[in-house]
Design an enzyme around this catalytic site. Structure first.
Site, mmCIF file in Angstrom:
data_model
loop_
_atom_site.group_PDB
_atom_site.id
_atom_site.type_symbol
_atom_site.label_atom_id
_atom_site.label_comp_id
_atom_site.label_asym_id
_atom_site.label_seq_id
_atom_site.Cartn_x
_atom_site.Cartn_y
_atom_site.Cartn_z
ATOM 1 N N THR A 128 0.671 4.614 0.732
ATOM 2 C CA THR A 128 0.733 5.517 1.877
ATOM 3 C C THR A 128 1.185 4.767 3.121
ATOM 4 O O THR A 128 0.558 3.800 3.540
ATOM 5 C CB THR A 128 -0.637 6.162 2.133
ATOM 6 O OG1 THR A 128 -1.080 6.796 0.941
ATOM 7 C CG2 THR A 128 -0.547 7.185 3.251
ATOM 8 N N ASP A 155 -1.011 -0.300 6.501
ATOM 9 C CA ASP A 155 -0.999 0.398 7.774
ATOM 10 C C ASP A 155 -2.373 0.880 8.199
ATOM 11 O O ASP A 155 -2.541 1.357 9.322
ATOM 12 C CB ASP A 155 -0.044 1.602 7.712
ATOM 13 C CG ASP A 155 -0.528 2.656 6.719
ATOM 14 O OD1 ASP A 155 -1.347 2.320 5.846
ATOM 15 O OD2 ASP A 155 -0.083 3.819 6.821
ATOM 16 N N ASP A 171 0.874 -1.168 0.000
ATOM 17 C CA ASP A 171 0.000 0.000 0.000
ATOM 18 C C ASP A 171 0.911 1.219 0.000
ATOM 19 O O ASP A 171 1.825 1.305 0.816
ATOM 20 C CB ASP A 171 -0.885 -0.015 1.253
ATOM 21 C CG ASP A 171 -1.710 1.246 1.364
ATOM 22 O OD1 ASP A 171 -2.331 1.628 0.361
ATOM 23 O OD2 ASP A 171 -1.728 1.849 2.458
#
Length: 805
Positions: A318, A547, A316
């Site tokens: 970000t 996250d 991912d």
């Protein structure tokens, strides 16, 4: 039966205002209705489940039954095999408890609070500090910059900017005003507001997503599945062969019931590779400790192996490739202005914006208050610009091109070129006139501010490492796919130019895109999970890093889920591995550890299964010949500890970072079957020799006037010696290529094994006759060793050749 709490739709709603909030009676009603923000969290297994799961296993129960039988029969010297079983159980329990405590500690440390430093809720006309779990439906809470939103809310008064990156993957801050919805788990970037709690507990968005993730079962590793397959296969043969051993000894040879039961127990214990399970637990436990020193928290032992087998890594953007911040890459002055930096420093102070773009510009230009602002237009997601007018200077406005002002044709081309590079461009315009009634004056193009996400310092190195180790990398993000593609290209991800937006695509279209593209943008949580599921279905072993809450469905679908400590609690709770320093530099170390563990366990497991294979072959042979199984449990102590136990644990910790090839079972059997055949052949040769020499297979022992038929100690001693030393030969072959460690292990095993036969007290403990008594027959043992070496060497050569073909 426990009463289920009501939902928001089933109760009368309270219309509290920002000045008074709920009163005590209304709060009491909500608590009685069960509409509080408390969520019952179960962190992993309970302690009872950990103990029961490790104690009540097939091998443990079988070993316990045999141990009790030995104690009943008074054969105390035959119960030492339980040491391995007890050690295996103890280590498994300790390791699971340590993992549970680590996760609990992590959850406690990261538990959100409604307000850590000032009052946050309005009740009974005054502000008060309320714990997250004590919030109730319709509560009025006060939100300010830096705070995490603890429940789904609706803005009652004020304006704030929120970052929903952990929920949606979109890193751009979103303006929220009166009437807008706020999602739990998002963060307030700037501003202040009062909000009304619309959902509590399990009805919150973040909890619904977490509950959905819990429907997926934790994937099993190949190592775990292989061990379970071996256990199931052995469960099928252990009892029939054990019963056959007893019947042969008792009915055909006339051996006493007690001794027949002991021989049956020896056969069954010999078939149990309990040390293999212990070896796996210890090797993985040591790796967990080593990884912990490198800031990697292992929440599932077998994830070490799974990450080592991964051939597709899904990231991912970000928080993984990027660190969640932005930087100003370039400032392009369009009107020749020389004081633009100073003007921007005053502009940033006047507007007070705190979104990521403003932070990036503040890092570039700094902040000043040299100029006096007379009018300010705050940034909003709908307006997409902010502006300020200063006495004696005029107006400066900064925002998205086309919103703050229409760029000229030449400027538009420049902006387009930057956009093609995946960069975000802000257009700054100035005027000598001031803002009037929140309306901008006619602006003149002044500068372009080019902003991009900050790539993690270790991203390039980590991506390069995975690329060199045959691991394909894909990026799945909620951001603009073009932006993500450029960032992916910067860190060296192959085929980063193959990108697609999944916004509005059907499940069928997502499945079709999974194999064709490398970068996926505008992806929602369900699409992420579908992508991972599809990539796995195409025969890949997939690791997913993330996250945010938006990642957890995909993480649950992955073979190995990796979270960073700085991310959301929900992501950490479903992850197999948590990077405590939030740096991906730990991941190659995890892969290397996994390779070492799997490769070494495969090699060492062949030793344990060698004994299992030998026992099965020997048992079948003896039943066919109508002879009793030759070995009691204590006869196997030498091979159990000196040839298999101690060497396997030493060898399991040696450095081995080779790529993992093939399947665990096939790789192990390649080494196991030839060795097992060699050992059982040694036993068969001894019995053939004894028959030709006229040595009886059984003798009559007289104790306290009672005659008992038992196996001939001389034959059993020779058979044990031939079988054990053949095991040493197999160990020596397995230790290749030789190092000082492997040579020491092989030599040590040989010396200790011989000493066990030579030292009289040890021999008596295991019911062996003296070396002097069997010395005339030692030449046949030497023949057995030569034949074993030939069988092992030829057998491995043939099986390896078949596999290659």
């Amino acid at each position: 039966m426990k009463k289920q709490p009501l939902t928001a739709a089933e109760v009368e709603r309270f219309s509290a205002d920002t000045m008074t909030g709920l009163d005590e009676s209304q709060v009491a009603v909500r608590k009685q209705q069960g509409l509080t923000n408390k969520v019952e969290r179960t962190v992993g297994k309970s302690y009872a489940a950990i103990f029961l799961g490790n104690i009540f296993t097939f091998f443990n129960m079988l070993g316990l039954a045999i141990m009790v039988l030995m104690l009943i029969l008074g054969s105390f010297s035959n119960v030492f095999f339980a040491v391995v079983i007890l050690a295996n159980t103890f280590i498994g329990i300790i390791q699971e408890i340590k993992a549970k405590k680590s996760i609990e500690k992590l959850s406690i440390m990261s538990a959100p609070t409604a307000n850590a430093d000032r009052k946050s809720a309005v009740r009974g006309g005054s502000e008060c500090e309320i714990a997250v779990s004590d919030l109730v439906l319709d509560d009025v809470i006060k939100l300010s910059a830096g705070k995490q939103i603890a429940a789904d809310c609706q803005v009652l008064d004020g304006e704030i900017e929120v970052n929903e990156a952990l929920l949606t993957g979109e890193s751009v801050a979103i303006k929220k005003k009166k009437g807008d919805s706020l999602l739990s788990g998002s963060f307030v970037v700037s501003g202040n507001c009062f909000a009304k709690v619309e959902h509590v507990g399990k009805d919150n968005y973040v909890e619904k997503l977490s509950a959905k993730a819990k429907k997926y079962q934790k994937p099993n590793s190949q190592l775990m599945r292989s061990i379970n397959t071996i256990i199931k296969a052995l469960a099928v043969v252990i009892f029939p062969l054990g019963i056959g051993t007893f019947c042969t000894a008792y009915f055909r040879q006339g051996i006493a019931v007690e001794q027949s039961l002991i021989l049956m127990s020896g056969s069954m214990i010999g078939m149990i590779p309990s040390g293999m399970v212990l070896l796996t637990s210890v090797a993985l436990a040591v790796s967990v400790i080593k990884l912990a020193r490198n800031n990697a928290l292992v929440q599932d032992l077998y994830c070490i192996e799974m990450l080592a087998r991964v051939n597709v890594l899904c990231l991912d953007k970000t928080g993984t490739i990027t660190d969640g911040t932005m930087t100003v890459e370039e400032v392009k002055i369009l009107d020749g202005s020389k004081n633009f930096a100073s003007l921007m420093a005053n502009f940033l102070t006047a507007t007070g914006d705190a979104n990521q773009s403003a932070v990036a510009m503040a890092n570039e230009f700094g902040k000043k208050d040299d100029l006096k602002a007379n009018a300010v237009i705050a940034f909003s997601s709908a307006r997409k610009y902010s502006a300020a007018s200063f006495d004696g200077v005029g107006t400066v406005a900064v925002g998205a091109p086309g919103f703050v002002m229409q760029p000229s044709e030449s400027t538009a081309k420049i902006i387009e070129n930057f956009a093609k590079q995946g960069k975000r461009v802000l257009l700054a315009g100035t005027s000598q006139k001031n803002i009037v009634e929140d309306k901008l004056p006619q602006l003149m193009e002044t500068a372009l501010i080019v902003i991009e996400d900050t790539v993690r310092a270790d991203a390039v190195e980590i991506i390069d490492w995975f690329k060199n180790n045959n691991v394909a990398v894909k990026v799945i993000s909620g951001d603009n796919p073009l932006t993500v593609s450029v960032i992916a290209g910067k860190v060296g991800i192959e085929n980063a130019n193959k990108y697609i937006s999944l916004e509005g695509l059907s499940d069928a279209e997502v499945i079709e895109a999974a194999a064709e593209y490398t970068v996926f943008g505008r992806v929602n949580p369900d699409q992420k999970a579908l992508l991972i599921k599809t990539i796995r279905a195409n025969g890949n072993t997939v690791a997913m890093t993330g996250d945010g809450v938006n990642d957890i469905l995909a993480m649950k679908e992955a073979d190995c889920a990796v979270a960073i400590a700085a991310g959301s609690e929900a992501a950490r709770s479903v992850a197999h591995l948590v990077l405590m320093d939030s740096k991906f530099s730990s991941m190659p170390k995890v892969v290397k550890e996994g390779r070492q563990v799997v490769n070494n366990i495969q090699n060492s497991s062949s030793l344990f299964l060698m004994k299992t294979t030998m026992t099965i072959f020997t048992t079948v042979l003896m039943i066919i010949l109508g002879l009793g199984y030759p070995f009691e449990p204590k006869n196997l102590y030498i091979i159990e500890f000196m040839v298999i136990g101690i060497p396997s644990f030493v060898l399991a910790l040696r450095t081995n970072t080779d790529l993992i090839k093939g399947k665990f079972i096939s790789n192990t059997l390649l080494k196991t079957i030839p060795s097992g055949i060699a050992l059982s052949l040694s036993v068969g040769i001894i019995y053939l020799y004894a028959g030709l020499k006229g040595m009886p297979f059984t003798v009559v022992e007289v104790a306290e006037g009672i005659e008992t038929v038992v196996g001939n100690p001389e034959v059993i001693t020779l058979a044990t010696m031939a079988m054990t030393l053949s095991g040493v030969i197999a160990l020596c072959v397995m230790c290749y290529p030789y190092t000082w460690i492997t040579i020491s292990v092989a030599a040590g095993s040989a010396v200790l094994s011989v000493l066990c036969f030579v030292i009289t007290p040890l021999g008596k403990f295991m019911d062996f006759t003296s070396i002097a008594q069997v010395s005339p027959h030692l030449w046949i043992v030497a023949v057995c060793l030569a034949i074993s070496l030939a069988v092992i060497a030829v057998g491995r050569f043939i099986m390896n050749k078949k596999v290659k073909n």
